[in-house]
Design an enzyme around this catalytic site. Structure first.
Site, mmCIF file in Angstrom:
data_model
loop_
_atom_site.group_PDB
_atom_site.id
_atom_site.type_symbol
_atom_site.label_atom_id
_atom_site.label_comp_id
_atom_site.label_asym_id
_atom_site.label_seq_id
_atom_site.Cartn_x
_atom_site.Cartn_y
_atom_site.Cartn_z
ATOM 1 N N TYR A 101 0.595 -1.307 0.030
ATOM 2 C CA TYR A 101 -0.065 0.041 0.102
ATOM 3 C C TYR A 101 1.006 1.320 0.047
ATOM 4 O O TYR A 101 0.750 1.896 -0.915
ATOM 5 C CB TYR A 101 -0.845 -0.103 1.111
ATOM 6 N N LYS A 116 1.338 3.341 -3.381
ATOM 7 C CA LYS A 116 1.030 5.055 -3.310
ATOM 8 C C LYS A 116 1.971 5.725 -3.595
ATOM 9 O O LYS A 116 1.919 7.046 -4.068
ATOM 10 C CB LYS A 116 0.233 5.299 -2.082
ATOM 11 N N SER A 171 -14.625 1.667 12.694
ATOM 12 C CA SER A 171 -15.559 0.670 12.171
ATOM 13 C C SER A 171 -15.754 -0.431 13.315
ATOM 14 O O SER A 171 -16.672 -0.821 13.607
ATOM 15 C CB SER A 171 -15.672 0.455 10.769
ATOM 16 N N PHE A 205 -14.318 -0.385 16.128
ATOM 17 C CA PHE A 205 -14.903 -0.288 17.662
ATOM 18 C C PHE A 205 -16.405 0.002 17.524
ATOM 19 O O PHE A 205 -17.188 -0.390 18.622
ATOM 20 C CB PHE A 205 -14.273 1.311 18.068
ATOM 21 N N ASP A 255 2.745 -0.891 12.707
ATOM 22 C CA ASP A 255 1.937 0.012 12.812
ATOM 23 C C ASP A 255 2.326 1.522 13.442
ATOM 24 O O ASP A 255 3.310 1.405 14.222
ATOM 25 C CB ASP A 255 1.033 -0.708 13.825
ATOM 26 N N PRO A 256 2.237 2.363 12.476
ATOM 27 C CA PRO A 256 2.476 3.756 12.897
ATOM 28 C C PRO A 256 2.426 4.330 14.262
ATOM 29 O O PRO A 256 0.953 3.729 14.715
ATOM 30 C CB PRO A 256 1.990 4.794 11.866
ATOM 31 N N ARG A 273 0.270 9.861 14.272
ATOM 32 C CA ARG A 273 0.028 10.239 12.752
ATOM 33 C C ARG A 273 -0.893 11.495 12.972
ATOM 34 O O ARG A 273 -1.929 11.532 13.917
ATOM 35 C CB ARG A 273 -0.688 9.281 12.078
HETATM 36 P P1 NAD Z 1 -12.854 1.592 0.072
HETATM 37 O O1 NAD Z 1 -11.997 0.508 0.070
HETATM 38 O O2 NAD Z 1 -14.112 1.628 0.608
HETATM 39 O O3 NAD Z 1 -12.744 2.157 -1.786
HETATM 40 C C1 NAD Z 1 -11.940 1.925 -2.548
HETATM 41 C C2 NAD Z 1 -12.701 1.487 -3.781
HETATM 42 O O4 NAD Z 1 -11.862 0.990 -4.845
HETATM 43 C C3 NAD Z 1 -13.655 0.292 -3.565
HETATM 44 O O5 NAD Z 1 -14.847 0.609 -4.147
HETATM 45 C C4 NAD Z 1 -12.972 -0.722 -4.395
HETATM 46 O O6 NAD Z 1 -13.888 -1.742 -4.773
HETATM 47 C C5 NAD Z 1 -12.369 -0.067 -5.444
HETATM 48 N N1 NAD Z 1 -11.236 -0.666 -6.322
HETATM 49 C C6 NAD Z 1 -10.137 -1.365 -5.443
HETATM 50 N N2 NAD Z 1 -9.103 -1.725 -6.343
HETATM 51 C C7 NAD Z 1 -9.910 -1.556 -7.737
HETATM 52 C C8 NAD Z 1 -9.409 -1.636 -9.168
HETATM 53 N N3 NAD Z 1 -8.249 -2.421 -9.205
HETATM 54 N N4 NAD Z 1 -10.179 -1.189 -9.978
HETATM 55 C C9 NAD Z 1 -11.205 -0.571 -9.864
HETATM 56 N N5 NAD Z 1 -11.612 -0.408 -8.578
HETATM 57 C C10 NAD Z 1 -10.982 -0.705 -7.520
HETATM 58 O O7 NAD Z 1 -11.672 2.792 0.396
HETATM 59 P P2 NAD Z 1 -11.855 4.288 0.920
HETATM 60 O O8 NAD Z 1 -11.757 4.484 2.078
HETATM 61 O O9 NAD Z 1 -13.112 4.906 0.436
HETATM 62 O O10 NAD Z 1 -10.604 5.002 -0.052
HETATM 63 C C11 NAD Z 1 -10.664 5.535 -1.147
HETATM 64 C C12 NAD Z 1 -9.462 6.047 -1.650
HETATM 65 O O11 NAD Z 1 -8.721 7.133 -0.282
HETATM 66 C C13 NAD Z 1 -8.067 5.065 -1.854
HETATM 67 O O12 NAD Z 1 -7.341 5.276 -2.568
HETATM 68 C C14 NAD Z 1 -7.399 4.931 -0.470
HETATM 69 O O13 NAD Z 1 -6.051 4.878 -0.418
HETATM 70 C C15 NAD Z 1 -7.493 6.613 -0.243
HETATM 71 N N6 NAD Z 1 -7.434 6.858 1.274
HETATM 72 C C16 NAD Z 1 -8.289 6.789 2.087
HETATM 73 C C17 NAD Z 1 -8.074 7.022 3.341
HETATM 74 C C18 NAD Z 1 -9.338 6.554 4.581
HETATM 75 O O14 NAD Z 1 -9.164 6.626 5.638
HETATM 76 N N7 NAD Z 1 -10.412 6.182 4.158
HETATM 77 C C19 NAD Z 1 -6.616 7.376 3.924
HETATM 78 C C20 NAD Z 1 -5.828 7.585 2.999
HETATM 79 C C21 NAD Z 1 -6.189 7.344 1.698
HETATM 80 N N1 UDP Z 2 -6.485 -0.522 15.755
HETATM 81 C C1 UDP Z 2 -6.710 -1.085 17.136
HETATM 82 N N2 UDP Z 2 -7.970 -2.010 16.989
HETATM 83 C C2 UDP Z 2 -8.698 -2.202 15.790
HETATM 84 C C3 UDP Z 2 -8.173 -1.699 14.531
HETATM 85 C C4 UDP Z 2 -7.251 -1.033 14.691
HETATM 86 O O1 UDP Z 2 -6.373 -0.673 18.015
HETATM 87 O O2 UDP Z 2 -9.730 -3.290 16.056
HETATM 88 C C5 UDP Z 2 -5.440 0.354 15.877
HETATM 89 C C6 UDP Z 2 -4.325 -0.023 14.766
HETATM 90 O O3 UDP Z 2 -3.337 -0.929 15.092
HETATM 91 C C7 UDP Z 2 -3.628 1.441 14.364
HETATM 92 C C8 UDP Z 2 -5.124 2.515 14.417
HETATM 93 O O4 UDP Z 2 -5.780 1.535 15.308
HETATM 94 O O5 UDP Z 2 -2.804 1.811 15.265
HETATM 95 C C9 UDP Z 2 -5.493 2.759 12.966
HETATM 96 O O6 UDP Z 2 -5.806 1.373 12.294
HETATM 97 P P1 UDP Z 2 -6.464 1.629 11.097
HETATM 98 O O7 UDP Z 2 -6.478 0.376 10.386
HETATM 99 O O8 UDP Z 2 -7.837 2.159 11.246
HETATM 100 O O9 UDP Z 2 -5.723 2.669 10.029
HETATM 101 P P2 UDP Z 2 -4.149 2.864 9.726
HETATM 102 O O10 UDP Z 2 -3.289 2.000 10.888
HETATM 103 O O11 UDP Z 2 -4.199 2.648 8.430
HETATM 104 O O12 UDP Z 2 -3.979 4.235 10.317
#
Ligand code: NAD
Ligand code: UDP
Ligand code: UDP
Length: 318
Positions: A151, A155, A195, A197, A279-280, A283
């Site tokens: 990931y 990215k 989600s 929690f 795990d960071p 942030r």
């Molecule tokens: P999500 O998993 O709900 O949505 C991602 C969507 O992309 C899904 O609908 C999935 O089916 C589609 N997808 C995956 N692979 C695909 C492919 N090869 N071709 C076509 N469609 C594909 O995630 P989200 O939380 O809505 O995230 C959306 C974007 O924002 C992602 O690029 C994610 O990396 C970025 N982002 C989200 C967060 C967050 O906290 N939600 C944080 C940082 C970055």
């Molecule tokens: N985490 C947790 N319990 C859970 C899911 C995640 O304590 O049931 C922690 C996880 O280890 C991380 C933080 O919550 O430190 C955020 O996790 P998430 O997967 O939501 O996002 P990301 O690590 O990508 O920031």
């Protein structure tokens, strides 16, 4: 009428059936645009755009961005990529392909049709940051071979491609580095902390804290995030980003668990599980650039209020 049609754009949203993408589509349709939603439904679901069924300006196409796409559009929001660690680690090779090959295809499309293109990048490009809070000038601390690398590095490479298409082919790019975002339509089983929690609290199951729960994250409500996307897309051609979009108010996972328990009235106990690899520990975005370039953008929805909306959603989808 003529003015309306002049300002109406044909906008491609990849990943539009996902959590963030579906909220973005709602806003774009409200603004009067035509939207083409491209999604392979790996983590997204038609349910997320079901309320738009039969909308005359929305078209859905089931398609994987790893394959070329020939359509005529004015703007692209490239969001396709699984975002939760559980999902992106399920098929890590596909995750890297989606970010890298997906970016090449969408940039090739943008180049051909001269479309502006937005990239949903991530705070994960900073890895486990040694600079806090993280400004865009920080280059990050990322393990290239760990379980999160598909990931993070995918990215990062996508960002490289965006900037090279910009320099080499003059493609107009907008790169947003998104920090943890939450809200209605998160997948209940996607393993992200908010989600997890909420679902655990509503079921009365134990709340799973990974590690000691002292790690921090800064949670942005999805409406605030989408507002930031729209403002970034609206900037002039000189504004390429990367620009952090996120909420700078930082919480520990214990604090988040306590908020969720208090808002749900749940009696769930806290259980402590091992911290996942890489795990960071902290942030938090530095959002000075967003304020400067995005017309004083900053998040408006406090965690408590955003959690209430999200809890209401999860009460109804279970
Ligand atoms: P999500 O998993 O709900 O949505 C991602 C969507 O992309 C899904 O609908 C999935 O089916 C589609 N997808 C995956 N692979 C695909 C492919 N090869 N071709 C076509 N469609 C594909 O995630 P989200 O939380 O809505 O995230 C959306 C974007 O924002 C992602 O690029 C994610 O990396 C970025 N982002 C989200 C967060 C967050 O906290 N939600 C944080 C940082 C970055
Ligand atoms: N985490 C947790 N319990 C859970 C899911 C995640 O304590 O049931 C922690 C996880 O280890 C991380 C933080 O919550 O430190 C955020 O996790 P998430 O997967 O939501 O996002 P990301 O690590 O990508 O920031
Ligand atoms: N591409 C696409 N749709 C288009 C134009 C290009 O999917 O409308 C894909 C194409 O398959 C190519 C990629 O984008 O592999 C990169 O395109 P570019 O023109 O930059 O490279 P080239 O075609 O010269 O390899």
């Amino acid at each position: 009428m003529a003015r309306l049609y002049e300002s109406r754009k044909r906008i491609l949203v990849t990943g539009g059936a996902g959590f963030v993408g579906s909220h973005l589509i709602d806003r774009l349709l409200e603004q009067g645009h035509e939207v083409l939603c491209v999604d392979n439904l790996f983590t997204g679901a038609k349910r997320n755009i079901e309320h738009l069924h039969n909308h005359s300006r929305l078209e859905f196409m089931r398609h994987d961005v790893c394959f070329p796409l020939y359509v005529e559009i004015d703007e692209i929001y490239n969001l396709a990529c699984p975002a939760s660690p559980v999902h992106y680690q399920h098929d890590p090779v596909q995750t890297t392909k989606t970010s890298v090959i997906g970016a090449i295809n969408m940039l090739g499309l943008a180049k051909r049709v001269k479309a502006k293109i937005f990239q949903a990048s991530t705070s994960e490009v900073y890895g486990d940051p040694s600079v806090h809070p993280q400004p865009e000038s920080y280059w990050g601390n990322v393990n290239p071979i760990g379980i999160r690398s598909c990931y993070d590095e995918g990215k990062r490479c996508a960002e490289t491609l965006f900037f090279d298409y910009h320099r080499q082919h003059k493609v107009e790019i907008k790169v947003a580095r998104i920090f943890n975002t939450y809200g209605p339509r998160m997948h209940p089983a996607d393993g992200r902390v908010v989600s997890n929690f909420i679902v655990q609290a509503l079921k009365g199951d134990p709340i799973t804290i990974y590690g000691e729960g002292k790690q921090t994250r800064s949670f942005c409500y999805v409406d605030d995030l989408v507002e930031g996307f729209l403002r970034l897309m609206d900037t002039g051609p000189d504004v390429t980003g990367p620009i952090n979009i996120g909420n700078p108010v930082e919480f520990t996972m214990i604090e988040l668990a306590q908020e969720v328990l208090s808002l749900t009235g749940s009696k769930s106990e806290l259980v402590y599980l091992p911290l996942p690899q890489d795990d960071p520990t902290q942030r938090k975005p530095d959002i000075s650039k967003a304020k400067q370039f995005l017309n004083n953008w900053e998040p408006n929805v406090p965690l408590r209020e955003g959690l209430k909306h999200t809890i209401d959603y999860f009460r109804n989808v279970r």
